[in-house]
Scaffold this active site. Sequence first.
Site, PDB file in Angstrom:
ATOM      1  N   TRP A  27       0.822  -1.215   0.000  1.00  0.00           N
ATOM      2  CA  TRP A  27       0.000   0.000   0.000  1.00  0.00           C
ATOM      3  C   TRP A  27       0.851   1.259   0.000  1.00  0.00           C
ATOM      4  CZ3 TRP A  27      -2.068   2.355   5.084  1.00  0.00           C
ATOM      5  CH2 TRP A  27      -1.154   2.171   6.120  1.00  0.00           C
ATOM      6  N   ASP A  28       2.159   1.090   0.338  1.00  0.00           N
ATOM      7  CA  ASP A  28       3.087   2.216   0.329  1.00  0.00           C
ATOM      8  C   ASP A  28       2.954   3.027  -0.954  1.00  0.00           C
ATOM      9  OD1 ASP A  28       3.872  -0.028   1.919  1.00  0.00           O
ATOM     10  OD2 ASP A  28       5.847   0.847   2.220  1.00  0.00           O
ATOM     11  N   GLU A  62       0.096  -3.148  12.763  1.00  0.00           N
ATOM     12  CA  GLU A  62       0.252  -4.596  12.581  1.00  0.00           C
ATOM     13  C   GLU A  62       0.522  -5.352  13.878  1.00  0.00           C
ATOM     14  OE1 GLU A  62       3.194  -4.501   9.518  1.00  0.00           O
ATOM     15  OE2 GLU A  62       1.705  -4.444   7.916  1.00  0.00           O
ATOM     16  N   LYS A  65       1.837   0.270  16.452  1.00  0.00           N
ATOM     17  CA  LYS A  65       3.099   0.264  15.702  1.00  0.00           C
ATOM     18  C   LYS A  65       3.288   1.564  14.928  1.00  0.00           C
ATOM     19  CE  LYS A  65       5.367  -2.540  12.089  1.00  0.00           C
ATOM     20  NZ  LYS A  65       5.145  -3.639  11.131  1.00  0.00           N
ATOM     21  N   GLN A  66       2.226   2.050  14.316  1.00  0.00           N
ATOM     22  CA  GLN A  66       2.357   3.174  13.398  1.00  0.00           C
ATOM     23  C   GLN A  66       1.010   3.861  13.270  1.00  0.00           C
ATOM     24  OE1 GLN A  66       2.682  -0.016  10.141  1.00  0.00           O
ATOM     25  NE2 GLN A  66       2.087   1.806   9.016  1.00  0.00           N
TER      26      GLN A  66
END
Lengths: 777, 777
Positions: free
Chosen positions: B351-352, B494, B607-608
């Site tokens: 998806w980046d 994640e 995580k993000q």
Amino acid sequence: METTIRYPKDDPWRISEATFDPRFLGKYETIFALGNGYLGARAATEERYVGEKRDTFIAGTFDRFDRDEVTELPNIPDVFAVTVILDGQQLDLNQGEVSEYDRTLNVKTGELTRSFLWTYAGKQYRFQSSRFVSFKQRHVLAERISITPVAANANIRLTAGIDGQMTNNGTQHFNDDVKRLYPGQVLQLSAKTDQSEIYFVLTSEHRFSTEGVTMGKTKTEMLRRQLMSTYTADIEAGHPFVFTNITNVYTSRDIDVIYKDRSSLQAQGLETAEALKPFSYETLQKESAQAWADKIWDAMPITIDADESRDALAINFARYHLAVMTPAHDPRMNIGAKGLSGEGYKGHTFWDTEIFMLPYYIFTYPEVAKKLETYRFLSLGGARRKASDNGYHGAQYPWESAWIDDGESTPVWGATDIVTGKATKIWSGFIEQHITADVAYGINEYIQATGDQEFAETMGHEVILDTARFWASRLDWNEDKRQYEILDVIGPDEYKEHANNNAFTNHMAKWNMQLGLDLIKKLRDTAPAEYTRLDDRLNLDQLEQEVSEKIDKLYLPEPNANDVIPQDDDYLSKKLIDLAPYTVNGKVGSLFDHFNLDQVDQMQVTKQADVILLLFLFEKHFSKDVKLKNWEYYEPKTTHDSSLSLLTHTIFAADLGDKKMAYDFYQRARDIDMGPNMSSSDEGIHAASIGGIWSMTVFGFGGVRYLDGNLRIVPNLPDAWHELSFQIWWHQQKLAITETHDALKIKNLTGTADIQLDSVGGSYTVSGHDELVIKLA
Amino acid sequence: METTIRYPKDDPWRISEATFDPRFLGKYETIFALGNGYLGARAATEERYVGEKRDTFIAGTFDRFDRDEVTELPNIPDVFAVTVILDGQQLDLNQGEVSEYDRTLNVKTGELTRSFLWTYAGKQYRFQSSRFVSFKQRHVLAERISITPVAANANIRLTAGIDGQMTNNGTQHFNDDVKRLYPGQVLQLSAKTDQSEIYFVLTSEHRFSTEGVTMGKTKTEMLRRQLMSTYTADIEAGHPFVFTNITNVYTSRDIDVIYKDRSSLQAQGLETAEALKPFSYETLQKESAQAWADKIWDAMPITIDADESRDALAINFARYHLAVMTPAHDPRMNIGAKGLSGEGYKGHTFWDTEIFMLPYYIFTYPEVAKKLETYRFLSLGGARRKASDNGYHGAQYPWESAWIDDGESTPVWGATDIVTGKATKIWSGFIEQHITADVAYGINEYIQATGDQEFAETMGHEVILDTARFWASRLDWNEDKRQYEILDVIGPDEYKEHANNNAFTNHMAKWNMQLGLDLIKKLRDTAPAEYTRLDDRLNLDQLEQEVSEKIDKLYLPEPNANDVIPQDDDYLSKKLIDLAPYTVNGKVGSLFDHFNLDQVDQMQVTKQADVILLLFLFEKHFSKDVKLKNWEYYEPKTTHDSSLSLLTHTIFAADLGDKKMAYDFYQRARDIDMGPNMSSSDEGIHAASIGGIWSMTVFGFGGVRYLDGNLRIVPNLPDAWHELSFQIWWHQQKLAITETHDALKIKNLTGTADIQLDSVGGSYTVSGHDELVIKLA
């Protein structure tokens, strides 16, 4: 010659690397290789260097990368490499200062040890390592690394594990299979070969010393084909940090493993790791060293009392490597041309087994010789397929042989042709056909020397008969000359790629056919049951008829007016060339920098003993004068570009009575691997040459020979040797033989049968346990 | 932090390695990587070191080692490595003394240069090298090495060639194919991938300087997967020995090659080598540098006037790497998560692309953005297969995507679980499903920003419709609550592997469904021909009915009483944990040394950016207060363990008006690859983070945003920046924008249409070539 090799004074068991030089990694990886015939590991250093070749092989586990490549022994995951970081600096002997360096292989105990003092950023660390592959428990190998900060406390970070990122020069044979970490730092990695689908399971237990050591964080990573643990510790000055790695390996091809599925192998690996836990490195090493003594050194001793201990070292070194490379445990495998010590020749078996290594086993370990020749019997399927594929009958053995079912395994393309810029075609797999007779020769020798009737009846005779059949179908009829010939072959001299009537090949073929004929007659006369059984399988009448018809019409190159046997139809009319410009240190090395194979083919230049080998194998068939004349003709034209050449020349010179020349050749042959040349062994040990060290010793100087079933012993000790003492098996009797310049002594240690032999002055009989003494001077 | 990286003062184009340190090979291999979107090469040093990762990749040439592994970009044969022996000693910077060391990447010219003085055994040698991958001729790469003995004559032995023994961490993808040496030292090596059967042909011409140099013997060897030439020469003191290697590469997957059989590729390679012969290294480098200027620096300039030139360097460094990693030439390929600079993530696309890199291309190179999204259209087959395999309808995009036909390419097994000792299962390929909405999001953004109707009609609409269909089939009915939910997914965070109703996923899914519904209506009303064509293919009535029925019943996590949007059903009830003990240098790194994933799953740790990313992408849907409350809640719980996290936080902080915090986050994000951390980039560049450098600059500080088809520019320059000037494409008009703390200036360089935009103070129109100036202070 620049070298770092050392031979500890008066020590026939040790060989050492005196200083570390990264240019010479390959040399020591090969000559210090460890193994037990099942498993072989090159001696790559603990820490890694550019240019290292970190190989570990398990005999007989062949895999083929793709359909355009031949099968080879895959380089299995490595367990010996470690990364060591001391006070933040990675251990690397190219950095800092190294002193008191020593790496020594003790061939008696099978242990490799290394020690040095490393100084970096003002701090000193004492490094000591040792490792072995167990000669007692064939699945087990072990390594111990001890690091002592000399004067100040130190911090260490050590990474070790099971590393499956190894390749065969870039060729990956294994899938990325299961990794698992078990309590007590037991690491297990499984891998499967891609085409042959052989499972490998490696299980390592990591242990650490505790005194003066405070262990820190441990981290285990599962990377691609890798299972690596990193350990950190603080070490008090003067205390050793000791890391011990006890590893076991199993594969689904192992003959001693019953359940060969992956999970059974994994369970077996864990079970073995568990069983090994109570035993220290020292205990396991001692047990292994004892096995070396029991099976090799004490069982069949050979001693040489010579001016230099290096000659005694040579025979020990050779016997060590023969034991390391020979899969004596499993008749489905044979010896690779580089043993288990390198990727050269891909682990394949050549004629080297029968002509250059089998004699050692026949006389020293006949039960191993039996297994080596059983392998040829088990390979009959592939040999028959090869004959049939080529339009012949019977059994045509592959020039290069791998797994018993594989058939011909010689690669098709080789080195660059410097003229055309293309790769050179390797013709050996197609037309180096003498291998088929060589196999029959080896089988016959084994039967003659041992009298092993069971082997002969169940295996050996069938090989002899179907190889004879091959030759009968192979002959080319020359209508002009009304004779059979053998056209378009490669003889032992591989410089001549499409030779007609190569003397060695024709003589061996005829001998093989005669052997078959004689056998048929003998069986019909003396063993009717076996005759009937074999006749049912092989149609002996037809075979006898065909061979009988053709054998006498086969042309044999015989000595010409000058007593020279022509190597082939064209050799003697080719261009003569002075080899001197291509000779460095007495060795022709650079010929192919100047000429391509087509050009060398047009010259009277020979790679290795060819006619000379023929004269050696069939010494009774030729006069001493013919031998001398051929020696004088061919030796100066021989480059000895094959490691199979010098040993035959040594024995031949000894037979001719030229002790000085024989000893000169011996020294060159002895030094092919063990000597100071730092670049000759990179691809692996020269197995045939290693076998040749025994042959030069026992056949050449010891003067032992078995000819048409008869034992002969006529000592030829060089001046530098004072006494040679060895034991051999002959017709199931173990003989102890001692030779000096004055006398030959023979004692039958078994003593259950009389032994006949020829020696100086005639024929002798050794009875019971009597010692026979024959005066020589 | 120990580092060897240097940023030459006041130079926004160069980045340097100041001293050689073998611990940091990987860092520079990655950040100094060369490439042109077709071919990418890690910057391994000329001489080899233990631990190097010598990778070269060609975009889109995926191969799968065996059926248990996923497909990956194979590491092709290397041409940059040389072995240099000077007066008998191998060049190795761990030995001897090194001074005046410098290695510098010039991102403006795409050239990597290196120089040092090496002293060994009292002799000094000046070493200089340079290399580039041509940005003008995509098949061409070149290397030049110059070695000058400073004060005394020297002898050199240099080995160079084409080395196919490279692997992907031990995985070999190529067969051992044909090698050939042509006159004029032209070397050619062919190789074929094993499973995907793609042919590669590498052709190298080796050139040498002649002044003060006496060339000696040349020897070319064809080894396994290797074609290597060794050159010897005597060099006069003070004269450079210059070796130049001009290489070209073709593959059977190349879009610009017509005849793709092996012999045509070989002929093409030779022809190219011949055509390049008249051109010097300098000429080819200049032509490449000119292409960099023409296509990147002059075409779409971006300048930053800041306190530190490092911020200006960052945007140049980012744009350099974006050009190096993006296969802009071929819509059948996309950007890998590590670009073409490392083996991490195997060259796969995530998806980046849509969320973190597409914005740069939409605004800067819309034709490249079109190719990136064309790739998604071409991948519809695999996406439909994945949906069908999972029991869904429509198109479900793979989490990891490789070749357009491959479908799901996520590996199944990952790192060690420190508790169980087993490998961890990677669930992303199964349940990280937001990717399907992310693809639709990217396609919609491209269409909105460019107005490219041709793409919309032929490709984009079909993706939007069939992803909407996927979501309708994916929903889970909750009978108790009489609502649809999305259970058992992984969101952007994640750490939470089996989340129910992940806010990001549910919002994106609903948005995707609504986009499909709106599109159906719009097409029916305004584009009947396209409607009919798509209805024939996709049954739009059924789709509209199904989506309409379900969309309003889909549960969306909304702000709770504290204005916090629950990340998923369970997050807010999980254990709170203080992250401080696991924080080093402001970064949480060691959490997984203490907990396994199951344990982290039970904590309120993210995580993000997850909810934060949702708020950023749909900024109009949420109030400023909600944004602030969620920021205050989630930011302290975020480890930023993904390189995709900081950049979103930077932009979000800038949007919130916290310039200081935004600039702090920016610096951390900017430094992920370019900064002094020597271990963060070993596996390859962080592609999304590199795209984020542009997003932080233009979206974050530049304040550009496109929302529901509207352009908005509200500058947020940090105090350290004085002026930011950049160009963007919007609706096929090229806009030049200059921002200071006082004013925003916008000029339409194309000037063929009026541009509407929102900014401080309201809505504006830029007409023709007029410059619009908006006062800010």
